[in-house]
Design an enzyme around this catalytic site. Structure first.
Site, PDB file in Angstrom:
ATOM      1  CG  ASP A  55      -1.091  -3.965   1.098  1.00 51.85           C
ATOM      2  OD1 ASP A  55      -0.415  -3.188   0.389  1.00 51.85           O
ATOM      3  OD2 ASP A  55      -0.619  -4.556   2.094  1.00 51.85           O
ATOM      4  CD  GLU A  67       2.064  -4.254   4.293  1.00 55.54           C
ATOM      5  OE1 GLU A  67       1.358  -3.685   3.438  1.00 55.54           O
ATOM      6  OE2 GLU A  67       2.687  -5.309   4.038  1.00 55.54           O
ATOM      7  CG  ASP A  71      11.121  -1.001   1.824  1.00 49.85           C
ATOM      8  OD1 ASP A  71      11.971  -1.218   0.931  1.00 49.85           O
ATOM      9  OD2 ASP A  71       9.907  -0.951   1.585  1.00 49.85           O
ATOM     10  CG  HIS A 119       2.543  -1.914   0.625  1.00 51.59           C
ATOM     11  ND1 HIS A 119       2.681  -3.244   0.940  1.00 51.59           N
ATOM     12  CD2 HIS A 119       3.238  -1.766  -0.544  1.00 51.59           C
ATOM     13  CE1 HIS A 119       3.413  -3.849   0.030  1.00 51.59           C
ATOM     14  NE2 HIS A 119       3.757  -2.986  -0.879  1.00 51.59           N
TER      15      HIS A 119
HETATM   16  P1  PGA Z   1       6.246  -4.532  -7.056  1.00 49.25           P
HETATM   17  O1  PGA Z   1       6.093  -4.034  -5.546  1.00 49.25           O
HETATM   18  O2  PGA Z   1       6.950  -3.441  -7.772  1.00 49.25           O
HETATM   19  O3  PGA Z   1       7.071  -5.772  -6.949  1.00 49.25           O
HETATM   20  O4  PGA Z   1       4.865  -4.770  -7.579  1.00 49.25           O
HETATM   21  C1  PGA Z   1       5.637  -2.748  -5.291  1.00 49.25           C
HETATM   22  C2  PGA Z   1       5.427  -2.560  -3.799  1.00 49.25           C
HETATM   23  O5  PGA Z   1       5.130  -3.538  -3.093  1.00 49.25           O
HETATM   24  O6  PGA Z   1       5.548  -1.419  -3.338  1.00 49.25           O
END
Ligand code: PGA
Length: 261
Positions: free
Chosen positions: A136, A143, A67, A138
């Site tokens: 959350d 999301e 992304d 995701h």
């Molecule tokens: P993080 O993010 O590795 O910074 O915890 C993971 C994500 O949001 O997929």
């Protein structure tokens, strides 16, 4: 699903690095799906170290990142292109033209999403997809509420995701409100998937991903449909798994039957 519970974040990073190095040594020309965020940083450091030792080459690899923030040019210091260059690509031998990140600054985002899907298909599909998970639930920036068959497209970020990622920006207001992201369907097309998670802030999301119902409300739960997914977590992220004892036993049994290379 293979669920691997390890002692701490360093062990999780080492597990992921070992898996990637073994894969690349077996077949140097692979298409890798890569992730950003805090979780994979230590993995990338270990890959850089392995490369410096001469244990692995990425010279024949093609990469696709999950992304990019909408509106951020690749040169923006908080863009995921900048992140990948700084955390991995600048330090290994992958040819830069083989590395792909969606162009979040594209004037026609729908066309860019289409182009990105086409580029993945042209490369022969993704052999190995690395994922993190959001609090959350995701995966990439899919999301809650994302279609389980979604393809690359624009998604609006939740307030929690923007808050979680504010640490990479000068202020919360600077965090973009949307991103161009591979869809859940895009991710499920990968031939094999490794999801890494560490820390107690991920425990509820991991439990819902592994043991909850498959639901668009927890996008990571869609991985239950995938036939070759490994979830590697530290003890803190595994804290809410009901069947943790079974996963540990199954992993010990697996090591007995199929010793690590
Ligand atoms: P993080 O993010 O590795 O910074 O915890 C993971 C994500 O949001 O997929």
């Amino acid at each position: 699903m293979r669920v691997v519970i390890l002692s701490d974040p360093a062990a999780v990073a080492q597990f992921a690095a070992d898996e990637l190095v073994v894969r690349l040594r077996r077949r140097p020309a692979q298409v890798l799906g890569l992730a950003t965020g805090g979780t994979p940083v230590e993995l990338y450091q270990r890959i850089i170290q392995a490369h410096r030792r001469g244990d692995v080459s990425l010279s024949q690899v093609t990469t696709f990142n999950l992304d990019e923030y909408v509106g951020l040019a690749p040169e923006h210091p908080a863009s995921y292109r900048s992140f990948m260059n700084a955390q991995l690509f600048d330090h290994v031998d992958v040819p830069r033209p083989n590395t792909h990140v969606p162009l979040g600054a594209a004037s026609d985002l729908a066309a860019e999403a289409c182009r990105y899907e086409g580029a993945i298909a042209q490369a022969g599909g993704i052999d190995w997809q690395l994922l993190g998970i959001g609090r959350d639930g995701h995966i990439a920036f899919n999301e809650p509420g994302s279609s389980l068959r979604s393809r690359t497209r624009v998604k609006t970020l939740t307030a929690q995701t923007r808050q979680d990622n504010a640490r990479f920006f000068a202020s919360l207001d600077d965090v973009p409100r949307s991103a161009l992201t591979m869809g859940i369907g895009t991710i499920l097309d990968a031939r094999s998937i490794l999801l890494m998670a560490t820390g107690e802030s991920k425990a509820a999301a991991i439990a819902a991903c592994v043991e909850g119902p498959i639901t668009a409300s927890v996008p990571a739960s869609a991985l239950q449909w995938h036939a070759a997914t490994t979830i590697v977590v530290d003890r803190a992220a595994a804290a809410q798994l009901h069947h943790a004892a079974y996963y540990l036993e199954a992993e010990a049994e697996r090591q007995r039957l199929v010793p690590s290379p």
